[in-house]
Scaffold this active site. Structure first.
Site, PDB file in Angstrom:
ATOM      1  N   SER B 144       0.863  -1.172   0.000  1.00  0.00           N
ATOM      2  CA  SER B 144       0.000   0.000   0.000  1.00  0.00           C
ATOM      3  C   SER B 144       0.901   1.224   0.000  1.00  0.00           C
ATOM      4  CB  SER B 144      -0.880   0.024   1.254  1.00  0.00           C
ATOM      5  OG  SER B 144      -1.490   1.291   1.430  1.00  0.00           O
ATOM      6  N   TYR B 157      -2.016   0.189  10.244  1.00  0.00           N
ATOM      7  CA  TYR B 157      -1.976  -0.435   8.918  1.00  0.00           C
ATOM      8  C   TYR B 157      -0.672  -0.099   8.201  1.00  0.00           C
ATOM      9  CZ  TYR B 157      -3.562  -1.528   4.146  1.00  0.00           C
ATOM     10  OH  TYR B 157      -3.693  -2.029   2.877  1.00  0.00           O
TER      11      TYR B 157
END
Lengths: 359, 237
Positions: B144, B157
């Site tokens: 990501s 995250y």
């Protein structure tokens, strides 16, 4: 140190030089220097199933079903035990109820129908489960536990009984000779010029506690040998390089396959070969194995690779020096001679192998 | 890597990018095992692949559970053979709405790391060992841009994805000789449930179609020239 730590370079390894009868106390971490460039080391990549299932018969009697190998179609070979579990010594386990074809065994939501009972023993059966494919595998892994024995002090986690390279879940007991081989050692072997090859062999049950069944062990076991491994073995034999097995399951697979019509070939098969001191190896020069004592079935197999006197001396030495037996224990390496001493040629007893020629 | 006749294991495969990747791999001839926690969408996804002529199996499991790792790997190998391709796609944002690190409970960070980092580490350990013996294999870790950018409230995250990126690099170096390749791929922003959970105000029209992203990722997977350990972006050209 965590006694269950798998890749243990400092695990002890007793080295037997078969020709000279010499013994050496070494460790698994020494394996790369003990083997020679050009040696072929064959491993069994079978993952270990959670093959112990606790259930009840249709009449409500408690049983333990231990799967004896992967299925043939939908039929799974298995051995029945009576009530109880691994904490009771196998030979002291209660006998299971006698079952007949059609008997249903319940493992929670999973059920199995007995489809065959062996003439050899009413404890040796074939079962068919009430589901297949991912539904069956999912249930087996949810309900099953690893097969283990009373010499263990605690429940074995599934991850404890796997090698560092395990693939398909074919083994009902761990191909344990490979357990201490971690990737530091395997990488070092490759860098040394030792070739690694693999096959999948359904390592079976080592004990049932039933004298009749135990006398028949090992039961026929399935294997699957890749073409690449057959080519590697053939090249090694033809070039005079040593073929070494990691574990008795590899010995059984390759020696069994080499005795099939047409000789060693790639593909799946079943071997009923029982290896004793009377067997003349056609493929294997030596092996890595566990610490076995006289009287054990594995011990007789070792007689094909070393003289009885050397094996007996090794067993006494191992006992005196506290080498640990069983599947979570130490190892032994049996070779015709150490690489540093050998002319790097296999035993003169073993002919070069043409895998296309008749056995 | 030629995807045809390979065995693939895709986590987080019940929806979004994971499902799309499974579909693409199956369409390319790979036998696919799909892992997710939710049974119904997972089984629907696998059934759809089979209806289209592909080979797909549904395996309900939580990659963040240590007791699930060996069962996942073994069942997958039992169903489709020794695994050639592992896609670590399953991930969790942690509690939503996303929150500042100072407001993040330690247990929540731990859970995010368990699913997004330690789970992929454990599963890769088991699967890559088999790959290393066979001298072939590809592990794809879905990344990501949160792993390289410091977005407020994305802490748990982001940390997990940054660590996963570095895990990819170290795996790649350690297993280079063994012939096992590792790629870290940032799929960009996609129109998925995860994105909506994180940014409910986002306009879906501005987000990429997971199927298109999956096609680009599959093309990367089939490109052997891409250096193992590389961090790639599957953005639209």
């Amino acid at each position: 140190m965590n006694a269950f730590e798998r890749a243990r370079d400092d695990a002890r390894m007793l080295v037997l030089e078969a020709r000279k009868g010499r013994l050496h106390d070494r460790t698994v971490g020494d394996l790369p220097e003990l083997l020679a460039p050009g040696d072929l080391l064959v491993l069994n990549d079978a993952a270990t199933l959670p093959a112990s299932l606790s259930g009840v018969t249709g009449s409500g009697e408690a049983v333990e079903l231990r799967l004896a190998g992967p299925p043939q179609g939908e039929r799974w070979p298995a051995v029945l035990f009576g009530a109880g579990d691994w904490r009771t010594r196998t030979e002291d386990r209660a006998a299971p109820p006698v079952v007949a074809p059609g008997e249903r065994i319940h493992f929670g939501e999973l059920t199995a129908d007995v489809v065959a009972v062996a003439l050899l023993s009413p404890r040796l059966v074939e079962v068919r489960f009430d589901r297949a494919g991912e539904a069956l595998w999912s249930a087996l892994y949810a309900i099953g536990r690893p097969v283990q024995y009373a010499y263990h002090e605690q429940d074995l986690a599934l991850w404890t009984v796997q090698t560092a390279y395990a693939g398909r879940p074919w083994a009902v007991e761990m191909p344990s000779a490979g357990r201490p081989l971690g990737w530091r050692v395997l990488g070092a072997l490759r860098r040394r010029g030792v070739e690694l090859a693999w096959l999948t062999h359904a390592a079976g049950l080592s004990s049932t506690g039933d004298p009749v069944l135990d006398a028949a062990l090992p039961l026929p076991e399935q294997y699957d040998i890749p073409e690449r491994t057959v080519q590697a073995v053939t090249r090694a034999r033809n070039e005079g390089r040593r073929v070494l097995a990691v574990g008795t399951t590899v010995v059984r697979a390759l020696e069994g396959a080499a005795r099939q019509p047409g000789g060693l070939r790639a593909g799946a098969g079943t071997t009923a070969l029982v290896i004793t001191e009377h067997m003349r190896p056609r493929v294997i020069d030596g092996l890595v194995t566990g610490i076995h004592a006289p009287g054990e079935s594995h011990y007789r197999l070792l007689g094909a690779f070393a003289p009885a006197a050397t094996l007996a001396a090794a067993a006494r030495h191992a006992a005196r020096r506290g080498y640990r037996p069983h599947e979570l224990g130490d190892l032994a390496l049996i070779v015709p001679a150490l690489a540093v001493d050998a002319g790097l040629r296999p035993s003169a007893r073993l002919p070069a192998l043409d895998h296309a020629s008749p056995a | 890597m030629n995807l045809r006749d390979t065995a693939s294991l895709v986590t987080g495969a019940s929806r979004g990018l994971g499902r799309a990747l499974a579909e693409i791999l199956a369409a390319a001839g790979s036998r696919v095992v799909m892992v997710a926690r939710e049974r119904q969408p997972l089984e629907e996804a696998a059934a759809a692949i089979r209806a289209a002529g592909g080979i797909a199996h549904a395996l309900v499991a939580d990659v963040g559970d240590i007791h699930s790792v060996h069962p996942i790997a073994a069942q997958a190998a039992a169903l489709v053979g020794p695994i050639d391709i592992l896609v670590n796609n399953a991930s969790t944002l942690g509690p939503t709405p996303l929150r500042l690190l100072l407001d993040t409970e330690c247990e929540d960070l731990t859970r995010v790391l368990e699913v997004n980092l330690v789970g992929p580490f454990r599963l890769t350990k088991v699967v890559a060992g088999s790959m290393a013996l066979r001298g072939r294999g590809l592990v794809v870790n879905i990344s990501s841009d949160a792993s390289v950018e410091a977005y407020p409230t994305w802490g748990a995250y982001s940390i997990s994805k940054a660590a996963l990126d570095h895990l990819t690099r170290i795996w790649a170096v350690e297993l280079a000789e063994a012939g096992v390749r590792f790629l870290s791929i940032d799929p960009g922003e996609m129109n998925t449930r995860m994105h909506a959970d994180a940014l409910p105000e986002a306009d879906p029209a501005t987000l990429a179609d997971p199927a298109e992203v999956a096609a680009r990722i599959a093309a990367m997977m089939a490109t052997p020239a891409l250096a193992s350990g590389a961090r790639l972006q599957a953005v639209s050209p």
